[in-house]
Design an enzyme around this catalytic site. Structure first.
Site, PDB file in Angstrom:
ATOM      1  CD  GLU A 289      43.108  28.335  38.893  1.00  0.00           C
ATOM      2  OE1 GLU A 289      42.800  28.538  40.081  1.00  0.00           O
ATOM      3  OE2 GLU A 289      44.057  28.914  38.330  1.00  0.00           O
ATOM      4  CB  CYS A 323      37.960  29.166  42.644  1.00  0.00           C
ATOM      5  SG  CYS A 323      39.740  29.319  42.462  1.00  0.00           S
TER       6      CYS A 323
END
Length: 415
Positions: A289, A323
């Site tokens: 990720e 994010c």
């Protein structure tokens, strides 16, 4: 609401149904307990044993106040990585042979311990990362939820054992997913409990062993996760705690031949290097990720008050260091000016300061490197557009002690 009821209530990143007075009283109590532990020395934990390293310990200070010593943490070198991987390989076979229901039961105990300890865990994250009370409690709650999620996945799939069709009467076909081996879990600083727990719990409940390296900035939260698994009854060696520098311990860990798979959350540059270098002799699982950009679109039909409130909350949660934080907004030209005015108004009203205090929404960034990235981004925004709010490193009083920058809004062209 009673104190017990408040403990049983749930706080997320965006909402809560809780008596805030009770919540803050419990947070204050946990914070006092955590501060009483400041400045201690902490080892690695390999095979259930406390292990020292020949490397100088990492002197860990708070981003809120660089004079506050959180602790001195042992820093793993390649020999400790070797030892941790060997311990994980030695313990994994016995763990894999546990019935899947026993693994699920143990992991659910771990989720329960996280919920029992959530105020102390949240207080540590607030000091260690600079999370607000709401953000840190949301992190702790999410960690427990992720354990439950992966346990439910295994239960729903009946341990991933499935009977298949037979072509002839004399055959029996079964589809079985078996434990894979040893996983390296390399975690980020911004969700130090939730993402560490999610990646490790998924590996553990499936019967794998874990060598866990927390982010350099969050070894204390990582240690508390180790203690949760240990106290839930996980056998020595199944989960090993290995703090250290990313370019030393992290690099040695993912490259280790005894590691069967890697889970990583962090930068694109590091993630791509792991992806390209992991499968040298055969394919290995590589779960990455690597962040992203969470954009919002505001149309001319939008409720501008709701849009400005939502963007402000999303953009400045954890000082935009995640994010999921809104980092850019595309606004219809007919409503651009009133939207920006409303966004600036709400951002100006946001309380900036020590995030361990109640009602503070915006704390420090994680370290000096983050301050420097902020400066470069602001300089670019001034070259290419206009800064309409913020844009400076904060100073005076508390701000001189930590890594504080102003919440910042800039108008930039589409191209």
């Amino acid at each position: 609401m009673t104190s017990a009821a408040a403990t049983g209530s749930k706080v997320t990143y965006t909402s809560a149904n809780v008596d805030w007075e009770v919540f803050h009283r419990q947070f204050d109590e946990a914070l006092r307990g955590v501060r009483a532990q400041l400045g201690r020395d902490y080892p690695l934990y390999i095979g259930g044993e406390a292990v020292t390293s020949s490397a100088p310990p990492f002197v860990h200070t708070s981003p809120i106040d660089r004079d506050v010593l959180l602790g001195r943490f042992a820093s793993a070198l390649p020999p400790e990585v070797d030892r941790a991987v060997a311990a994980a390989r030695g313990a994994q076979r016995g763990w894999a042979h546990q019935p899947w229901r026993a693994r699920v039961a143990l992991l659910r105990r771990a989720a329960g311990l996280i919920r029992e300890r959530k105020f102390a865990l949240a207080a540590i994250m607030s000091l260690e990362v600079g999370k607000s009370r709401l953000e840190s409690m949301g992190d702790a709650e999410e960690a427990a939820d992720l354990v439950d999620y992966y346990c439910q996945q295994v239960e729903d799939a009946n341990g991933f054992v499935r009977q298949m069709a037979a072509v002839t009467p004399v055959e029996r076909n079964t589809d079985v997913l078996r434990p894979y081996g040893v996983f390296a879990c390399i975690a980020p600083f911004n969700f130090p409990l939730a993402l560490s727990t999610g990646m490790s719990a998924a590996a553990l409940v499936a019967g794998n062993a874990v060598v866990y390296k927390p982010a350099e900035e969050t070894p204390w939260t990582g240690l508390k996760l180790y203690e949760v698994y240990r106290d839930a009854g996980l056998a020595p060696g199944v989960f090993n705690y290995l703090p250290g520098a990313g370019d030393v311990a992290g690099e040695a860990l993912w490259r280790h031949s005894g590691v069967d798979g890697v889970v990583f959350t962090g930068s694109k540059a590091v993630g791509m290097r792991i992806h390209q270098g992991l499968a040298r002799d055969w394919i290995k699982p590589c779960l990455l990720e690597m962040g992203g950009k969470n954009a919002a679109i505001v149309l001319d039909s939008a409720d501008l008050d709701a849009a400005a409130e939502g963007v402000m909350r999303s953009a400045f949660g954890l000082q935009n260091q995640k994010c999921s934080a809104t980092s850019r907004v595309y606004v219809h030209q007919r409503v651009a000016r009133p939207f920006v005015d409303k966004l600036v108004e709400r951002t100006r009203a946001m309380k900036v300061g020590d995030p361990t205090e109640r009602d503070v929404a915006f704390g420090p960034v994680i370290n000096a490197a983050a301050v420097e990235r902020f400066r470069r981004a602001v300089a670019r925004a001034r070259r290419e557009g206009k800064v309409v709010f913020g844009g400076q490193q904060l100073s005076d009083g508390l701000f001189d002690q930590g890594h504080f920058v102003a919440p910042t809004i800039a108008e930039l062209p589409l191209s």
